[in-house]
Structures are given as C-alpha cells and as structure tokens.
Design an enzyme around this catalytic site. Structure first.
Site, PDB file in Angstrom:
ATOM      1  N   ASP A  84       0.433   2.183   8.296  1.00 59.55           N
ATOM      2  CA  ASP A  84      -0.687   1.780   7.448  1.00 59.55           C
ATOM      3  C   ASP A  84      -1.942   1.671   8.313  1.00 59.55           C
ATOM      4  OD1 ASP A  84      -2.483   0.571   5.700  1.00 59.55           O
ATOM      5  OD2 ASP A  84      -1.213  -1.171   5.277  1.00 59.55           O
ATOM      6  N   HIS A  99       1.345   1.473   3.295  1.00 59.92           N
ATOM      7  CA  HIS A  99       0.440   0.690   2.468  1.00 59.92           C
ATOM      8  C   HIS A  99       0.812   0.896   0.998  1.00 59.92           C
ATOM      9  CE1 HIS A  99      -3.348  -1.541   1.997  1.00 59.92           C
ATOM     10  NE2 HIS A  99      -3.444  -0.890   0.855  1.00 59.92           N
ATOM     11  N   SER A 114      -4.013  -6.140   0.130  1.00 56.61           N
ATOM     12  CA  SER A 114      -5.040  -5.170   0.495  1.00 56.61           C
ATOM     13  C   SER A 114      -6.436  -5.742   0.223  1.00 56.61           C
ATOM     14  CB  SER A 114      -4.789  -3.856  -0.236  1.00 56.61           C
ATOM     15  OG  SER A 114      -5.575  -2.814   0.275  1.00 56.61           O
TER      16      SER A 114
END
Length: 308
Positions: free
Chosen positions: A248, A278, A161
C-alpha cells in the site's frame, strides 16, 4: 509472475487483483472523471448483501452550515453505552453510508460499541475543510447527548484511509476522543514516505491516484495540521489501534503515525497486514486473510474499550 500478479501479494487476493487488471477503461484511474468513479463505486455498493438481522440501525440527519448531513447508527441488543464515530474512506471524493454498512456493523458486533457512520460532504465539490467541519460537528453532537443515542460516556473516532485522516483531524480539533481506530490512514499530502515509491503501482491504489485524491480534497488550499496530521503535535491524542496493509502506498503514513504516538508515550496497537493491499476491508468476504486481519484489529479495539 506466473501465479501471483503482484510481488508478495497474499494468494487470497490473486483472483481479485487479476479482476482489477482486466479493467476495460483505457484511461488511468487517476485521470478519470469523478462522476465515472462514483458510478463504479455505486455499482459495487448495489451488490452488497443486507445486514444480518441482529444489527439494529437508525438513520437521522444533522444540519451543519445549511447542509443536512446523514448519520446512521449500528448496534445490537447488547451494545455498550460507549460509541464510535466511524468515517468512511474513498479519497475524500467517493463512498457513502451504504458502502461501509458491513464494516460498521462488524465493528459494532465485535466490540459492543454503538457505531455511527457519517455521510460527509465529498470533494472536489466540497473541498477542505468542509468534510472535517461536518465530522467535528457530528462528534460534538454525539457527546452532547442531543442525538438519538442520548448519553454517551465516551466516544471513539475511527476511519479508513481518507476517513482515518478525518478521524485524526476530528480528534485534534475536539480533544474529546477516548481512542482512535485507524485503518491505513492518510496523513501526509506530500506522499513522501518510501512506500509511495515501493508501491507506486500497487493494486487498487497507486501513488498517482493518491496525489489526485489529495488535490481534489485540498482544492488548492495549503494544508494545515488538521488536514496533514503528519505535521501536527500529536502528544494530546488518545490511545490508538492502527491497522495497515503491507502492499500500500499509504503504509509509511501509518507506520510513521504509530512511531510518533509511541514516542509521545501514547499506547498503540499496530499491525502491518502482510500480503494485503489498500482497501482490503472491502473484500473480507472474498479474502479470508483480510477478514482475519480486520478481526485482529477489532479484537484489539474491544480490549482497549474494556481492558477488564
């Protein structure tokens, strides 16, 4: 839906998604004070079990611009000389070494790499480029031979991320990475990929929360190519292993990155993990499908590190 709380969500995650939906706080997450969000993360991290005894760790600090930056290495008795600097996710504002202990330990065990995690400065108190500056300094420190790991023949860069974003920025800044290991990386502060609309209200990460993360990180600065790799010349980047989640908002970021790297004739292993959301690497103990997807990625990384 009567059974699945989100369309196409993997059944392994149904119970987890229902737990998330029971959040008693009426304030949407993207509007909550950062202190409250960090407290929730700290509570979760406190429940994590200790690492297995075969994982050897060592802690030290590196001073960067007057701040003591904590680093932690992970390895086994059979670790290779090569290493990876792993940069944790958390929207540039959350997370710690503790929260990603098991991620780093599993990478070390599955690949033989010595993995080093960095406790970089968090936004909004430390806006861009503070975190990137610290990650770049750590990468250069590791390849210099001055760290407790001593001589490192090659250094990989990895992250999930926001950490994937910082890994990309570090690779672009240093030009020293042997390869990249990226899990649902964030690359575009405009959040303009179609997946931000398709999965605007996905479990765990929403489009609104991602916009808030970018605002906190940039602190009003106009993003350059190191903050927004979607705008960068990627032709000098090394080979990459990229794992994304199908449900996501960031899915499009990872897809576009893989396409751009392949267009530049850079070797890429890419997977879209179907039915996963996610943050799924955090729930590998509760979700066999998440554990399997992560394992496929680390096996691809192991083959890239040692193609023989």
């Amino acid at each position: 839906m009567a059974n699945a709380p989100y369309p196409n969500l993997h059944p392994d995650l149904w119970a987890l998604a229902r737990d998330m939906a029971k959040d008693p706080d009426p304030v949407p997450e993207h509007l909550r004070p950062i202190a409250a969000m960090r407290s929730a993360v700290a509570t979760m991290e406190a429940t994590l079990p200790p690492l297995a005894p075969d994982i050897l760790t060592e802690d030290w600090t590196l001073e960067v611009n007057g701040r003591a930056v904590a680093l932690r290495s992970y390895g086994t008795a059979h670790s290779r000389p090569e290493a990876m600097l792993y940069i944790h996710g958390g929207g540039w504002s959350l997370g710690s070494l503790r929260g990603h202990d098991h991620v780093c330990a599993d990478i070390a065990r599955d690949t033989g790499l010595r993995v080093v995690s960095i406790d970089y400065a968090l936004a909004p108190e430390f806006p861009y480029p503070t975190a990137l500056t610290e990650c770049v300094a750590a990468a250069r420190y590791l390849v210099s031979g001055a760290s407790p790991l001593h001589d490192i023949p090659t250094l990989w860069l990895g992250g999930d991320s926001a950490g994937g974003n910082l890994a990309l920025g570090t690779a672009l800044k240093t030009g020293r990475a042997a390869g990249l290991f990226l899990i649902y990386p964030a690359t575009d502060p405009t959040c303009s990929a179609a997946s931000y609309d398709t999965h605007a209200n996905a479990p765990y990460l929403t489009r609104a929360l991602m916009h808030r993360c970018w605002r906190d990180y940039l602190g009003g600065a106009v993003p350059d190519a190191y903050a927004a790799p979607v705008t960068a010349d990627l032709s000098a980047l090394p080979q990459a292993v990229i794992l994304t989640a199908a449900i996501d908002p960031l899915l499009g970021d990872g897809e576009a990155l893989a396409t751009s790297l392949r267009s530049a004739s850079i070797p890429v292993w890419f997977e879209q993990a179907e039915g996963l959301i996610h943050g799924f690497i955090r729930w590998r103990d509760r979700c066999p499908a998440a554990a399997e997807a992560f394992s496929r990625a680390t096996r691809a990384l192991a083959r890239a590190v040692d193609p023989s």
